[in-house]
Design an enzyme around this catalytic site. Sequence first.
Site, short mmCIF file in Angstrom:
data_model
loop_
_atom_site.label_atom_id
_atom_site.label_comp_id
_atom_site.label_asym_id
_atom_site.label_seq_id
_atom_site.Cartn_x
_atom_site.Cartn_y
_atom_site.Cartn_z
N GLU A 39 0.61 -0.94 -0.02
CA GLU A 39 -0.02 0.01 -0.10
C GLU A 39 0.72 1.16 0.20
O GLU A 39 0.28 2.37 -0.14
CB GLU A 39 -1.06 0.06 1.27
CG GLU A 39 -0.43 0.28 2.44
CD GLU A 39 -1.27 1.43 3.28
OE1 GLU A 39 -2.27 1.59 2.81
OE2 GLU A 39 -0.73 2.04 4.34
N HIS A 68 -4.47 3.46 2.51
CA HIS A 68 -3.94 4.36 1.46
C HIS A 68 -4.45 3.59 0.32
O HIS A 68 -3.91 3.60 -0.73
CB HIS A 68 -2.56 4.39 1.46
CG HIS A 68 -1.99 5.50 2.30
ND1 HIS A 68 -2.45 6.77 2.39
CD2 HIS A 68 -1.12 5.25 3.35
CE1 HIS A 68 -1.80 7.40 3.45
NE2 HIS A 68 -1.09 6.53 4.05
N HIS A 179 1.50 -1.49 8.84
CA HIS A 179 1.01 -0.12 8.80
C HIS A 179 2.14 0.85 9.54
O HIS A 179 2.30 1.89 8.98
CB HIS A 179 -0.26 0.11 9.36
CG HIS A 179 -0.73 1.54 9.67
ND1 HIS A 179 -0.95 2.60 8.47
CD2 HIS A 179 -0.80 2.43 10.77
CE1 HIS A 179 -1.43 3.53 9.12
NE2 HIS A 179 -1.27 3.73 10.20
N HIS A 181 5.46 0.67 9.77
CA HIS A 181 6.77 0.65 9.07
C HIS A 181 7.96 0.11 10.25
O HIS A 181 9.03 0.38 9.58
CB HIS A 181 6.88 1.73 8.49
CG HIS A 181 5.96 2.10 7.37
ND1 HIS A 181 6.31 2.98 5.97
CD2 HIS A 181 4.93 1.62 7.06
CE1 HIS A 181 5.56 3.06 5.53
NE2 HIS A 181 4.56 2.28 5.89
#
Length: 269
Positions: A39, A68, A179, A181
């Site tokens: 994403e 996203h 999400h 990272h």
Amino acid sequence: MKLLFLGDVMGRAGRTAVAEQLARLRADWALDFIVVNGENATGGMGLSAAHAKELLDAGADCITLGDHAFDQRDMNSALEAEPRIIRPLNYARSAPGVGARLFTTQGGKKVFVAQALGQVFMKRPFADPFSALDAALKAAPLGQIADAVIVDFHAEATSEKMGMAHWLDGRATMVCGTHTHVPTADARIMPRGTAAISDLGMCGDYNSVIGMEPLEPMRRFVTGMVNGRFTPAGGAVTLSGLYVETGEGGIARRVVPVRLGGLLQESAP
């Protein structure tokens, strides 16, 4: 079965690293199924149809998205045309595509992949992810219809991710947070056999601010003002994810965090 789930692919550098390494990893580790969260693969914001094709051509069996999901306009049509891409289950009901799908491996095994968005600290409200995943997994019970069940829980709060791991323990082979990272150090096998990790981390340059060149994020932190766009960092990439081997009934019998290349300490099966 041998499964690999790679965390959020970040920009061009992340796409290139996946394209260069995924085929080798499949061969070296005898992988049966690979999931990649894509994403952030297009400029750090969403996934285009062309870049989705790059990841699939590289060897991903399934691409998951996230909050996203629809930042790139052509993803609407791509989701309808490409069954190997799934978006979150609890997005708007009118959203194109699906949030869960049953796949068949080259060896004939059935792998069910589902994704949901968390609610805690997210920018917009999404429907209840617990009930969404509960309903989805009933369509492909682990050890009955599905030989493996892989869940991508795209969420901000580690507490919510841990709650989801407990909620699905014994019903999923692996529950992976995406999400943030940032890879967490809590990869484990839950009491009923589900492999879980709060966040896989990203496939990107860790000499950055969660994958972005540091200057603009630092400026915003210090001044509170926007002076330019975020730009994905383009340095050495660490591939981050989770490797899982399944046992009888599709539960996890071995789990290994994956950190390959770049700045993080290397680990692999």
